[in-house]
Design a protein around this motif. Structure first.
Motif, mmCIF file in Angstrom:
data_model
loop_
_atom_site.group_PDB
_atom_site.id
_atom_site.type_symbol
_atom_site.label_atom_id
_atom_site.label_comp_id
_atom_site.label_asym_id
_atom_site.label_seq_id
_atom_site.Cartn_x
_atom_site.Cartn_y
_atom_site.Cartn_z
ATOM 1 N N GLU A 92 -6.761 2.218 20.499
ATOM 2 C CA GLU A 92 -7.381 3.557 20.581
ATOM 3 C C GLU A 92 -8.683 3.529 21.368
ATOM 4 N N THR A 93 -9.390 2.417 21.244
ATOM 5 C CA THR A 93 -10.734 2.346 21.845
ATOM 6 C C THR A 93 -10.895 1.045 22.627
ATOM 7 N N HIS A 94 -12.032 0.960 23.351
ATOM 8 C CA HIS A 94 -12.471 -0.285 24.010
ATOM 9 C C HIS A 94 -11.560 -0.830 25.110
ATOM 10 N N THR A 96 -10.574 -0.231 29.487
ATOM 11 C CA THR A 96 -10.914 0.413 30.767
ATOM 12 C C THR A 96 -9.834 0.081 31.783
ATOM 13 N N VAL A 133 -11.582 4.612 27.579
ATOM 14 C CA VAL A 133 -11.588 5.332 26.302
ATOM 15 C C VAL A 133 -12.886 4.959 25.590
ATOM 16 N N ASP A 134 -13.154 5.578 24.478
ATOM 17 C CA ASP A 134 -14.420 5.343 23.773
ATOM 18 C C ASP A 134 -14.693 3.832 23.621
ATOM 19 N N GLY A 135 -15.889 3.434 23.976
ATOM 20 C CA GLY A 135 -16.282 2.028 23.846
ATOM 21 C C GLY A 135 -15.838 1.161 25.019
ATOM 22 N N GLY A 136 -15.018 1.711 25.914
ATOM 23 C CA GLY A 136 -14.505 0.947 27.059
ATOM 24 C C GLY A 136 -15.644 0.518 27.977
ATOM 25 N N TYR A 209 -18.629 6.775 26.349
ATOM 26 C CA TYR A 209 -19.025 7.544 25.165
ATOM 27 C C TYR A 209 -17.951 8.588 24.968
ATOM 28 N N GLY A 210 -16.877 8.233 24.329
ATOM 29 C CA GLY A 210 -15.687 9.091 24.381
ATOM 30 C C GLY A 210 -14.990 8.768 25.698
ATOM 31 N N ALA A 211 -13.788 9.350 25.902
ATOM 32 C CA ALA A 211 -13.051 9.049 27.136
ATOM 33 C C ALA A 211 -13.841 9.534 28.347
#
Ligand code: SIN
Ligand code: CO
Length: 398
Positions: A92-94, A96, A133-136, A209-211
């Motif tokens: 879901e996160t992290h 790119t 996505v968030d944290g990417g 910070y979010g997608a």
């Protein structure tokens, strides 16, 4: 005394960099970072994440997928082309997704380059697009080239270390060139349309910070070693075999095997004389070098060749021409208003107006082409047949 320039400025009407380009070049370019709020205000990102993912599945596109496991600070790097199914399997996160040279694939992305027309066009390498996505993130790193980071949509937190002595040693436990130490001195949240300019060597770290989608306009700067090696090879090619080491008038050898200082001085002088090429040699060599440098794809000659008659018929019917985005072009001025057009390493005599026009992105329409003289049109036809230009067919009535 003019006010010292702050590190963060606001774009103004008619001044997307918050200042005239001349001031940017004098006080910022290659010297210090600058954040310009609203430089691309109202940007409607010319590409969706789906478009980018589609491109990353193409064989010819250079793409990377970077997944970070923040709990263990582990980084997983995969290079494309990717199978579509990869995207469904991502966390879901992290993560790119980065694709290079997107300006060569997408005219709307290439159109962003018009804003950088105060820089020599041959200095620009590509537009890399990243979707995260968030944290990417791609981690804290330094780049060797100037970069303009444009926030396309969403938000990204950028931290940089703008100290002159910022440490730049890499970690040796990751495939990515990540910094061993990173101590940010600035911390910003970029919104869509904001622009961060970084000169080479400034440690930076961007976290979604979010997608979000980011465009990186990257420059090309050949290493001095590359310039010297290519130039010397080009000089060497021009020297006849008969020009050789000579030592007329030397003194008797004193000690067996010794290479004397006198001989070394003579060699230095001979080589310096050979390398002190005249300005015309230098001009032609650099035009050839810079239009070959870092070329990721070569033009494919047209087959069968387009005849002059068919070309003329097409123009009369309203056909235009578009540059092959992989064919690098630049030009140099010759005396008396003439010019030489450099295309992927080749030099062609060309009138200045046409040379300049060809170095701009938008397609040439038939009326423009017909306004040039026969010699110019003959060159255009040669460039079409070499694959550097392509025909844009006019919509004809049936
Ligand atoms: C990114 O867009 O995620 C990275 C760009 C950069 O740091 O140069
Ligand atoms: Co970077």
């Amino acid at each position: 005394m003019p006010e010292p320039l702050p590190i963060e400025v606001q774009a103004r009407p008619g001044q997307p960099l918050g200042m005239p380009p001349a001031r940017f070049l004098r006080e910022v370019w290659q010297q210090r970072p600058l954040l310009v709020r609203g430089a691309f205000a109202g940007i409607a990102a010319p590409l969706t994440p789906e478009d980018l993912a589609g491109l990353a599945c193409e064989d010819a596109a250079l793409s990377r997928l970077i997944v970070h496991d923040p709990a263990h600070d582990r980084w997983n790097v995969r290079t494309g082309p990717f199978d579509e199914s990869v995207f469904a399997s991502l966390p879901e996160t992290h993560w790119t997704l980065l694709v290079q040279d997107v300006d060569k694939w997408d005219g709307d992305v290439a159109a962003l380059l018009a804003r950088f027309d105060f820089l020599p066009s041959w200095r620009i390498d590509d537009i890399m697009v990243s979707y995260a996505v968030d944290g990417g993130s791609v981690g804290a790193h330094v780049d060797q080239y100037d970069v303009f980071l444009i926030q396309g949509f969403g938000r990204r937190r950028w931290r940089i270390d703008d100290r002159a002595d910022a440490p730049t040693a890499f970690r040796d436990d990751v495939e990515l060139k990540l910094l061993r130490e990173f101590t940010p001195t600035r911390d910003w949240l970029l919104e869509a349309g904001d622009l961060l300019y970084l000169p080479p060597g400034v440690p930076h770290h961007g976290i979604a910070y979010g997608a979000c989608l980011t465009f990186s306009v990257g420059m090309r700067a050949p290493a001095l070693g590359e310039l010297v090696a290519d130039f010397a090879a080009s000089v060497a090619e021009s020297l006849p075999e008969s020009r050789r080491y000579g030592d007329a008038g030397i003194r008797p050898a004193q000690r067996a095997g010794e290479i004397s200082g006198e001989v070394l001085e003579k060699i230095r002088l001979d080589m310096m004389t050979a390398l002190a090429a005249d300005s015309s040699f230098l001009r032609r060599w650099f035009g050839s070098f810079i239009t070959r440098y870092r070329a990721a794809n070569e033009a494919v000659p047209r087959s069968p060749r387009l005849t002059a008659a068919a070309f003329a018929r097409g123009l009369a019917g309203g056909d235009g021409l578009v540059r092959n985005p992989w064919s690098r072009m630049a030009w140099t001025a010759l005396p008396r208003g003439a010019a030489e057009l450099h295309v992927a390493g080749e030099a062609h005599p060309c009138e200045r107006g046409l040379a300049e026009r060809l170095c701009k992105t938008p397609p040439l329409d038939a009326a423009e082409i017909l306004a040039f003289d026969d010699a110019a049109r003959a060159l255009l036809l040669d460039l079409v047949n070499a694959g550097h230009l392509a025909i844009v067919r006019a919509r004809r009535k049936r």
